[in-house]
Design a protein around this motif. Structure first.
Motif, mmCIF file in Angstrom:
data_model
loop_
_atom_site.group_PDB
_atom_site.id
_atom_site.type_symbol
_atom_site.label_atom_id
_atom_site.label_comp_id
_atom_site.label_asym_id
_atom_site.label_seq_id
_atom_site.Cartn_x
_atom_site.Cartn_y
_atom_site.Cartn_z
ATOM 1 N N THR A 6 0.184 3.987 -2.586
ATOM 2 C CA THR A 6 -1.215 4.373 -2.763
ATOM 3 C C THR A 6 -1.430 5.780 -2.206
ATOM 4 O O THR A 6 -1.110 6.031 -1.040
ATOM 5 N N PRO A 7 -1.951 6.698 -3.025
ATOM 6 C CA PRO A 7 -2.179 8.067 -2.520
ATOM 7 C C PRO A 7 -3.066 8.078 -1.283
ATOM 8 O O PRO A 7 -4.055 7.344 -1.208
ATOM 9 N N LYS B 148 5.566 8.681 -8.958
ATOM 10 C CA LYS B 148 5.049 9.288 -10.189
ATOM 11 C C LYS B 148 6.144 10.054 -10.935
ATOM 12 O O LYS B 148 6.258 9.967 -12.151
ATOM 13 N N LYS C 46 0.797 -1.223 0.000
ATOM 14 C CA LYS C 46 0.000 0.000 0.000
ATOM 15 C C LYS C 46 0.832 1.277 0.000
ATOM 16 O O LYS C 46 0.268 2.369 -0.118
ATOM 17 N N PRO D 160 3.845 8.288 -3.144
ATOM 18 C CA PRO D 160 3.175 8.299 -4.453
ATOM 19 C C PRO D 160 3.711 9.389 -5.392
ATOM 20 O O PRO D 160 3.850 9.159 -6.592
ATOM 21 N N PHE E 28 -2.523 6.921 1.608
ATOM 22 C CA PHE E 28 -2.292 5.868 2.596
ATOM 23 C C PHE E 28 -1.141 6.307 3.493
ATOM 24 O O PHE E 28 -0.076 6.686 3.022
#
Length: 68
Positions: free
Chosen positions: A12-13, A31, A9, A27, A15
């Motif tokens: 994951t944005p 990216k 996780k 995240p 989290f």
């Protein structure tokens, strides 16, 4: 290290496991790296630590079409 149940996780944005965290740091890093054709690898062992490996392509000098 990062717990095995948390590891999938981490990119994951939003989290986060921290009370004051936003969950945007990793995240955004991922990216940016992927947008430059790179990758991020994570290896973690609870109680021992975590290693992030960032790979970015090596680019040569741009072609000098002005001199051709």
């Amino acid at each position: 290290g990062i717990a095995p149940d948390v590891l999938p996780k981490i990119f994951t944005p939003f989290f986060t496991t921290r009370p004051e965290g936003t969950g945007l740091g990793l995240p955004l890093v991922q990216k940016a790296i992927v947008s430059h054709d790179g990758s991020v690898e994570v290896a973690s062992q609870p109680g021992r630590g975590t290693r992030f490996v960032i790979r970015l392509p090596l680019a040569g000098p741009p072609p000098d079409s002005a001199r051709a």
